[in-house]
Scaffold this motif. Structure first.
Motif, PDB file in Angstrom:
ATOM      1  N   ARG A   5       0.840  -1.206   0.000  1.00  0.00           N
ATOM      2  CA  ARG A   5       0.000   0.000   0.000  1.00  0.00           C
ATOM      3  C   ARG A   5       0.875   1.257   0.000  1.00  0.00           C
ATOM      4  N   ALA A   6       1.929   1.230   0.807  1.00  0.00           N
ATOM      5  CA  ALA A   6       2.844   2.374   0.844  1.00  0.00           C
ATOM      6  C   ALA A   6       3.548   2.551  -0.495  1.00  0.00           C
ATOM      7  N   GLU A   7       3.886   1.437  -1.166  1.00  0.00           N
ATOM      8  CA  GLU A   7       4.519   1.526  -2.483  1.00  0.00           C
ATOM      9  C   GLU A   7       3.572   2.169  -3.496  1.00  0.00           C
ATOM     10  N   CYS A   8       2.298   1.789  -3.454  1.00  0.00           N
ATOM     11  CA  CYS A   8       1.318   2.385  -4.372  1.00  0.00           C
ATOM     12  C   CYS A   8       1.177   3.883  -4.112  1.00  0.00           C
ATOM     13  N   ASP A   9       1.113   4.270  -2.833  1.00  0.00           N
ATOM     14  CA  ASP A   9       0.991   5.690  -2.498  1.00  0.00           C
ATOM     15  C   ASP A   9       2.214   6.461  -2.983  1.00  0.00           C
ATOM     16  N   TRP A  10       3.389   5.879  -2.767  1.00  0.00           N
ATOM     17  CA  TRP A  10       4.622   6.544  -3.190  1.00  0.00           C
ATOM     18  C   TRP A  10       4.667   6.688  -4.708  1.00  0.00           C
ATOM     19  N   THR A  11       4.283   5.630  -5.418  1.00  0.00           N
ATOM     20  CA  THR A  11       4.336   5.641  -6.877  1.00  0.00           C
ATOM     21  C   THR A  11       3.332   6.625  -7.465  1.00  0.00           C
ATOM     22  N   ALA A  12       2.158   6.748  -6.845  1.00  0.00           N
ATOM     23  CA  ALA A  12       1.130   7.661  -7.359  1.00  0.00           C
ATOM     24  C   ALA A  12       1.531   9.117  -7.190  1.00  0.00           C
ATOM     25  N   GLY A  13       2.279   9.437  -6.152  1.00  0.00           N
ATOM     26  CA  GLY A  13       2.704  10.816  -5.934  1.00  0.00           C
ATOM     27  C   GLY A  13       1.634  11.651  -5.258  1.00  0.00           C
ATOM     28  N   THR A  14       1.675  12.955  -5.484  1.00  0.00           N
ATOM     29  CA  THR A  14       0.748  13.891  -4.848  1.00  0.00           C
ATOM     30  C   THR A  14       0.196  14.856  -5.897  1.00  0.00           C
ATOM     31  N   GLY A  15      -0.719  15.718  -5.453  1.00  0.00           N
ATOM     32  CA  GLY A  15      -1.267  16.741  -6.340  1.00  0.00           C
ATOM     33  C   GLY A  15      -2.483  16.266  -7.111  1.00  0.00           C
ATOM     34  N   LEU A  16      -3.052  17.173  -7.897  1.00  0.00           N
ATOM     35  CA  LEU A  16      -4.213  16.843  -8.720  1.00  0.00           C
ATOM     36  C   LEU A  16      -3.804  15.905  -9.849  1.00  0.00           C
ATOM     37  N   VAL A  17      -4.606  14.869 -10.056  1.00  0.00           N
ATOM     38  CA  VAL A  17      -4.351  13.864 -11.092  1.00  0.00           C
ATOM     39  C   VAL A  17      -5.509  13.914 -12.083  1.00  0.00           C
TER      40      VAL A  17
END
Length: 541
Positions: A298-310
């Protein structure tokens, strides 16, 4: 109180006794006073007779309690004491030279165009303060690696350079010492996911090899990749084990992952590649139960997705609707007006039906509140609490912050706040609610328009809140900029969300102010873009 001496009195008598004896020890005429003072001293409690820590009687104890890092060096020429701190290891001597347990031989692979490419073995050393350097040889010749690991967040950034190939940046996380580093790699015009592990654990690498079932002929492949744009679910269902076709379908509509084979849903590398290409961390909800329950993944997915508007699924007609019905989702921003209330009814109905859809918006109706601007537009509410929420309005003075120079308003009225009055700040309440919904496990979303269906444009005056650069410059308004970029033709022309649905993208002009509608909505987007988690933007709610 009794007739005897109190503790304080006894203490004072004991102290007076010592001073008296010191002053009169040579005087024979003082003998008649020694007896009563001595008795008073004997009657005093032991605590009162104990010398205070800064008196001469405690000097030897104080000397013994000194830390071991100090040494006592008596000066030969006089009686003064000199203190010298022992030399301690410096950062250069220890932390930058001593290797961490992660140092040694590493192995691994990276995924490029859905194909696994082995890295072979390479040397990688981490110092105790997180610096990394290494070297190896691949098909393009020798290369070097440099970078740094954040010891607290367990995040690593490495850069591979060689004379025969492009510079490659690896950004990832230390899953744990046994499972190694996972993340994404990036070079000019290309990218993918990678997995590095210490060489003595290389059997983990073999187990993680990606799968590619359901092979198709080249001609059929091209035909299917073209067709997937119009029917992502059908093609994912027809070829559920083919990584390329399923991934193409997921790029069009995230819920196509639901039709992937069980093998692909259990393939960590494939799912991370899908998250990397879409920035949709919520694809985790379609993974195998084992991966869904893995906090590291789950942490890997969050890290890979990044932040901000998508904006990956920005133009999708029904992706947000699927999300609301499939897993906890909160809509954090919708343009106002009459259509806003209708959108909230739809969200409420979806919540009652599935228990998954929630709103992360605030509405104070007839209650006066502070807004997102002040001081004639010079002050804009930050992405955190501003300090006005239910705080007494301070009196005007030269030092008063410009954030107080604002009207308070509600649905039907507005006025200047009086000194000492307290009002809610709707922006502070909204920011807290968005963060609360995210902490509860909701996927945070926002919509650029309040057009739930084509008929709403006429029925409720629904429309877009996009602002093109041209209009922003002409009206001297800030341009909309987002860390992940924005869709092409922002605020220009029309958007086609389905065969029968085509809408204007430019925000309508308010008849009274002459400004584009959706000013508050645009401020909300700027705040959501600065959150420390991804927020998924859609044109339609």
């Amino acid at each position: 109180m009794g007739s005897g001496a109190s503790f304080g009195q006894a203490s004072r008598l004991a102290t007076a006794s010592k001073r008296y004896r010191a002053a009169h020890k040579e005087s024979p005429s003082s003998d008649h006073l020694k007896a009563p003072l001595a008795r008073a001293e004997e009657d005093a409690p032991a605590a009162a007779r104990k010398p205070p820590p800064d008196r001469p009687g405690s000097k030897s104890k104080r000397r013994q309690s000194l830390p071991s890092v100090f040494r006592f060096n008596p000066a030969p020429s006089d009686a003064r004491l000199s203190w010298r701190r022992k030399s301690l290891p410096t950062r250069t001597e220890e932390t930058t030279t001593k290797a961490s347990p992660l140092s040694g031989a590493w192995s691994g692979y990276y995924i490029q165009s859905l194909e696994r490419r082995d890295m072979g073995q390479f040397a990688l050393k981490f110092t105790l303060d997180g610096l990394a350097h290494g070297e190896g040889v691949d098909g393009e010749g020798p290369y070097t690696i440099g970078g740094k690991m954040d010891q607290v967040r367990q995040v690593v950034v490495l850069e591979k350079t060689s004379s025969g190939g492009p510079k490659v940046t690896y950004s990832g996380r230390l899953v744990d010492v046994a499972k190694g580093l996972r993340g994404t790699w990036q070079t000019e015009g290309d990218g993918g996911v990678f997995y590095f592990v210490q060489a003595d654990l290389c059997q983990e690498v073999e187990k993680a090899a990606p799968r590619n079932a359901d092979p198709v002929s080249p001609a059929q492949r091209e035909q299917w990749l073209r067709g997937v744009q119009g029917s992502p679910f059908s093609f994912a269902l027809s070829c559920p084990g083919n990584q390329e076709i399923v991934l193409a379908a997921v790029r069009v509509h995230g819920h196509a992952m639901e039709y992937a084979s069980e093998e692909l849903k259990a393939d960590r590398d494939f799912l991370l590649e899908a998250v990397r290409q879409t920035k949709a961390s919520w694809l985790l909800h379609f993974a195998s139960p084992e991966l869904q329950e893995d906090p590291g993944f789950r942490a890997e997915c969050d890290w890979t997705a990044g932040t901000g508007l998508v904006f990956t699924y920005y133009a999708s007609y029904d992706c947000l609707d699927y999300m609301r019905k499939s897993f906890p989702t909160a809509v954090a921003s919708v343009p106002g007006g009459e259509a806003y209330e209708e959108v909230m009814k739809k969200v409420t109905d979806a919540n009652e039906a599935s228990g998954l859809a929630r709103a992360a918006t605030v509405w104070f109706d007839q209650q006066l509140v502070f807004g997102h601007t002040a001081d004639s537009g010079k002050w804009l509410h930050p992405s955190h609490d501003c300090g006005r929420d239910n705080v007494p309005v301070p009196p005007p003075c030269a030092e008063r912050d410009g954030k107080w120079d604002a009207l308070v308003e509600c649905r039907n009225s507005r006025r200047e706040p009086k000194v000492g009055e307290r009002f809610p700040c709707w922006c502070c309440h909204w920011i807290r609610l968005v963060r609360q919904r995210h902490a509860e496990g909701c996927v945070i979303c926002c919509t650029v328009s309040n057009i739930f269906s084509p008929t709403w444009v006429e029925r409720f005056g629904a429309g877009s809140s996009e602002l093109s650069d041209e209009v922003a410059d002409r009206l001297q308004l800030p341009r909309e900029r987002f860390r992940n970029g924005r869709p092409d033709s922002w605020g220009l022309g029309k958007i086609q969300v389905s065969q029968d649905a085509c809408f204007d993208r430019l925000a309508p002009i308010h008849p009274d102010t002459g400004l584009p509608l959706g000013n508050g909505c645009r401020w909300e987007r700027s705040v959501l873009d600065n959150m420390d988690f991804p927020v998924y933007a859609f044109f339609m709610p």
